[in-house]
Design a protein around this motif. Structure first.
Motif, PDB file in Angstrom:
ATOM      1  N   MET A 146       0.606  -1.180   0.040  1.00 44.03           N
ATOM      2  CA  MET A 146       0.011   0.097   0.090  1.00 44.03           C
ATOM      3  C   MET A 146       0.806   1.254  -0.149  1.00 44.03           C
ATOM      4  O   MET A 146       2.021   1.073   0.333  1.00 44.03           O
ATOM      5  CB  MET A 146      -0.932   0.053   1.225  1.00 44.03           C
ATOM      6  N   THR A 147       0.431   2.339  -0.440  1.00 45.63           N
ATOM      7  CA  THR A 147       0.934   3.639  -0.299  1.00 45.63           C
ATOM      8  C   THR A 147      -0.045   4.716  -0.123  1.00 45.63           C
ATOM      9  O   THR A 147      -1.118   4.642  -0.029  1.00 45.63           O
ATOM     10  CB  THR A 147       1.503   3.917  -1.856  1.00 45.63           C
ATOM     11  N   CYS A 148       0.770   5.680   0.434  1.00 47.51           N
ATOM     12  CA  CYS A 148      -0.146   6.894   1.198  1.00 47.51           C
ATOM     13  C   CYS A 148       0.973   8.169   1.007  1.00 47.51           C
ATOM     14  O   CYS A 148       2.287   7.813   1.185  1.00 47.51           O
ATOM     15  CB  CYS A 148      -0.462   6.642   2.737  1.00 47.51           C
ATOM     16  N   SER A 149       0.556   9.120   1.145  1.00 48.19           N
ATOM     17  CA  SER A 149       1.252  10.576   1.331  1.00 48.19           C
ATOM     18  C   SER A 149       1.898  10.519   2.638  1.00 48.19           C
ATOM     19  O   SER A 149       1.625  10.024   3.690  1.00 48.19           O
ATOM     20  CB  SER A 149       0.350  11.621   1.322  1.00 48.19           C
ATOM     21  N   VAL A 150       3.281  11.228   2.742  1.00 46.93           N
ATOM     22  CA  VAL A 150       4.071  11.105   3.721  1.00 46.93           C
ATOM     23  C   VAL A 150       3.527  11.520   5.010  1.00 46.93           C
ATOM     24  O   VAL A 150       3.359  10.573   6.221  1.00 46.93           O
ATOM     25  CB  VAL A 150       5.561  11.735   3.389  1.00 46.93           C
ATOM     26  N   SER A 151       3.279  12.611   5.278  1.00 52.19           N
ATOM     27  CA  SER A 151       2.825  13.080   6.437  1.00 52.19           C
ATOM     28  C   SER A 151       1.545  12.599   7.025  1.00 52.19           C
ATOM     29  O   SER A 151       1.487  12.097   8.313  1.00 52.19           O
ATOM     30  CB  SER A 151       2.636  14.709   6.395  1.00 52.19           C
ATOM     31  N   TYR A 152       0.625  12.438   6.210  1.00 49.24           N
ATOM     32  CA  TYR A 152      -0.928  11.746   6.551  1.00 49.24           C
ATOM     33  C   TYR A 152      -0.335  10.191   6.937  1.00 49.24           C
ATOM     34  O   TYR A 152      -1.149   9.527   7.871  1.00 49.24           O
ATOM     35  CB  TYR A 152      -1.810  11.796   5.703  1.00 49.24           C
ATOM     36  N   GLY A 153       0.333   9.597   6.173  1.00 46.80           N
ATOM     37  CA  GLY A 153       0.591   8.191   6.329  1.00 46.80           C
ATOM     38  C   GLY A 153       1.424   8.171   7.834  1.00 46.80           C
ATOM     39  O   GLY A 153       1.187   7.025   8.757  1.00 46.80           O
ATOM     40  N   GLU A 154       2.490   9.036   8.124  1.00 43.83           N
ATOM     41  CA  GLU A 154       3.046   8.929   9.351  1.00 43.83           C
ATOM     42  C   GLU A 154       2.220   9.263  10.452  1.00 43.83           C
ATOM     43  O   GLU A 154       2.411   8.339  11.732  1.00 43.83           O
ATOM     44  CB  GLU A 154       4.249  10.124   9.349  1.00 43.83           C
ATOM     45  N   ARG A 155       1.281  10.115  10.454  1.00 45.97           N
ATOM     46  CA  ARG A 155       0.294  10.598  11.539  1.00 45.97           C
ATOM     47  C   ARG A 155      -0.713   9.507  11.945  1.00 45.97           C
ATOM     48  O   ARG A 155      -0.987   9.204  12.780  1.00 45.97           O
ATOM     49  CB  ARG A 155      -0.230  11.833  11.409  1.00 45.97           C
ATOM     50  N   PHE A 156      -1.355   8.938  10.651  1.00 49.95           N
ATOM     51  CA  PHE A 156      -2.598   8.394  10.740  1.00 49.95           C
ATOM     52  C   PHE A 156      -2.749   7.151  10.310  1.00 49.95           C
ATOM     53  O   PHE A 156      -3.012   5.979  11.038  1.00 49.95           O
ATOM     54  CB  PHE A 156      -3.622   9.269  10.179  1.00 49.95           C
ATOM     55  N   ILE A 157      -2.254   6.863   9.174  1.00 46.04           N
ATOM     56  CA  ILE A 157      -2.089   5.311   8.723  1.00 46.04           C
ATOM     57  C   ILE A 157      -0.841   4.184   9.055  1.00 46.04           C
ATOM     58  O   ILE A 157      -1.417   3.253   9.551  1.00 46.04           O
ATOM     59  CB  ILE A 157      -1.884   5.529   7.070  1.00 46.04           C
ATOM     60  N   ALA A 158       0.131   4.888   9.316  1.00 44.16           N
ATOM     61  CA  ALA A 158       0.984   3.984   9.983  1.00 44.16           C
ATOM     62  C   ALA A 158       0.686   3.354  11.203  1.00 44.16           C
ATOM     63  O   ALA A 158       0.850   2.066  11.319  1.00 44.16           O
ATOM     64  CB  ALA A 158       2.444   4.666  10.016  1.00 44.16           C
ATOM     65  N   PRO A 159       0.125   4.205  12.205  1.00 47.85           N
ATOM     66  CA  PRO A 159      -0.197   3.460  13.317  1.00 47.85           C
ATOM     67  C   PRO A 159      -1.309   2.308  13.184  1.00 47.85           C
ATOM     68  O   PRO A 159      -1.551   1.493  13.884  1.00 47.85           O
ATOM     69  CB  PRO A 159      -0.870   4.796  14.153  1.00 47.85           C
ATOM     70  N   ALA A 160      -2.287   2.686  12.378  1.00 52.06           N
ATOM     71  CA  ALA A 160      -3.620   1.741  11.850  1.00 52.06           C
ATOM     72  C   ALA A 160      -2.852   0.503  11.321  1.00 52.06           C
ATOM     73  O   ALA A 160      -3.251  -0.695  11.775  1.00 52.06           O
ATOM     74  CB  ALA A 160      -4.622   2.538  11.210  1.00 52.06           C
ATOM     75  N   VAL A 161      -2.187   0.659  10.158  1.00 50.17           N
ATOM     76  CA  VAL A 161      -1.351  -0.259   9.721  1.00 50.17           C
ATOM     77  C   VAL A 161      -0.667  -1.313  10.351  1.00 50.17           C
ATOM     78  O   VAL A 161      -0.681  -2.436  10.589  1.00 50.17           O
ATOM     79  CB  VAL A 161      -0.520   0.063   8.513  1.00 50.17           C
ATOM     80  N   ASN A 162       0.092  -0.704  11.711  1.00 47.57           N
ATOM     81  CA  ASN A 162       0.903  -1.369  12.486  1.00 47.57           C
ATOM     82  C   ASN A 162       0.131  -2.198  13.679  1.00 47.57           C
ATOM     83  O   ASN A 162       0.404  -3.225  13.854  1.00 47.57           O
ATOM     84  CB  ASN A 162       1.634  -0.287  13.533  1.00 47.57           C
ATOM     85  N   ALA A 163      -1.442  -1.602  14.117  1.00 45.64           N
ATOM     86  CA  ALA A 163      -2.221  -2.468  14.705  1.00 45.64           C
ATOM     87  C   ALA A 163      -2.821  -3.454  13.913  1.00 45.64           C
ATOM     88  O   ALA A 163      -2.825  -4.626  14.518  1.00 45.64           O
ATOM     89  CB  ALA A 163      -3.113  -1.456  15.125  1.00 45.64           C
ATOM     90  N   PHE A 164      -2.958  -3.257  12.843  1.00 46.37           N
ATOM     91  CA  PHE A 164      -3.543  -4.405  11.926  1.00 46.37           C
ATOM     92  C   PHE A 164      -2.598  -5.557  11.681  1.00 46.37           C
ATOM     93  O   PHE A 164      -2.806  -6.637  11.806  1.00 46.37           O
ATOM     94  CB  PHE A 164      -3.806  -4.022  10.588  1.00 46.37           C
ATOM     95  N   ALA A 165      -1.087  -5.228  11.562  1.00 43.96           N
ATOM     96  CA  ALA A 165      -0.125  -6.025  11.748  1.00 43.96           C
ATOM     97  C   ALA A 165       0.067  -6.909  12.681  1.00 43.96           C
ATOM     98  O   ALA A 165       0.284  -8.078  12.763  1.00 43.96           O
ATOM     99  CB  ALA A 165       1.287  -5.391  11.048  1.00 43.96           C
ATOM    100  N   ARG A 166      -0.236  -6.468  13.954  1.00 42.41           N
ATOM    101  CA  ARG A 166       0.138  -6.982  15.298  1.00 42.41           C
ATOM    102  C   ARG A 166      -1.118  -8.010  15.147  1.00 42.41           C
ATOM    103  O   ARG A 166      -0.823  -8.901  15.803  1.00 42.41           O
ATOM    104  CB  ARG A 166      -0.134  -6.085  16.228  1.00 42.41           C
ATOM    105  N   GLN A 167      -2.181  -7.567  14.796  1.00 41.70           N
ATOM    106  CA  GLN A 167      -3.406  -8.551  14.518  1.00 41.70           C
ATOM    107  C   GLN A 167      -3.354  -9.814  13.574  1.00 41.70           C
ATOM    108  O   GLN A 167      -4.210 -10.761  13.906  1.00 41.70           O
ATOM    109  CB  GLN A 167      -4.529  -8.027  14.578  1.00 41.70           C
TER     110      GLN A 167
END
Length: 242
Positions: A96-117
């Protein structure tokens, strides 16, 4: 035409002794079930069922065929179950891809939680402000702002944002605040990745092309330049919420 065509329908009718009951079990119409069995009998050149207005009975050939069909269906279902994961957990690679700042602030934390699950899932998150060709570059999904322009893709709205025109108190003290959109052109624009600034005036969208000596494709850098009094900028609300 598949050799399997009609076998599930025939077995259901034989076990239910009814076309309508078999249709309900299979989630089909009665006419569809009847049509498939007629085609099966035509292929086999053998009558499998005796049909009357009140009941359905197996012929001798139908009874023998039913026993064989049951074994085939059981083996097919066992084969399908054997290759399916027991827990149906996501596996494989998700790109997946996302813009840098929005990805760092919002998408990466959500993706990390999804990866943990989902420990069986491999994830590649590409943070990049460039518009990417999802199909050509092999991405499964992208998180972007704006309207979908590629008809090959599907989109779902996740969130909304507001664009804020802002400047530091120091800059406004020196240059004054623009009183309307026409005065923005006389100010020093801090230009980010967007070539145009967008506004809503009297219910319609207005776009302006800012001018200035400073440009950077990083929203965080644009914000810092504004805080240091270098000019006006337009940024998404999540940059300036604090």
């Amino acid at each position: 035409m598949s050799s399997w065509d009609g076998i599930d329908e025939f077995t259901a009718v034989a076990e239910q002794a009814s076309f309508s009951a078999a249709a309900r079990r299979l989630g089909l119409s009665t006419s569809a079930v009847s049509r498939e069995i007629a085609r099966l009998e035509d292929r086999l050149q053998t009558r499998l069922l005796h049909r009357t207005t009140r009941r359905v009975e197996l012929t001798d050939a139908g009874r023998d065929f039913l026993a064989r069909c049951r074994r085939l269906i059981d083996e097919r279902d066992e084969a399908l179950a054997a290759v399916q994961p027991d827990d149906q957990a996501p596996r494989g690679l998700l790109r997946m891809t996302c813009s840098v700042s929005y990805g760092e602030r919002f998408i990466a934390p959500a993706v990390n939680a999804f990866a943990r699950q989902n420990p069986e899932l491999r994830i590649e998150l590409d943070l990049d402000n460039r518009l990417r060709d999802l199909v050509g570059d092999g991405y499964d999904l992208a998180v972007r702002f704006g309207h979908l322009t590629d008809s090959r893709l599907m989109a779902r709205r996740l969130a909304s944002r507001r664009l804020i025109l802002c400047a530091s108190p120091d800059y406004l003290a020196r240059r004054g605040a623009p009183r309307d959109l026409s005065e923005i052109a006389s100010h020093d624009g801090l230009i980010g990745s967007a070539e145009h600034w967008r506004f809503t005036e009297a219910g319609r969208e207005v776009t302006l092309r800012p001018t200035g000596r400073w440009r950077c494709n990083s929203g965080a850098a644009v914000l810092d330049a504004a805080l240091q009094g270098l000019g006006l900028c337009q940024l998404p609300d999540f940059y300036v919420a604090e």
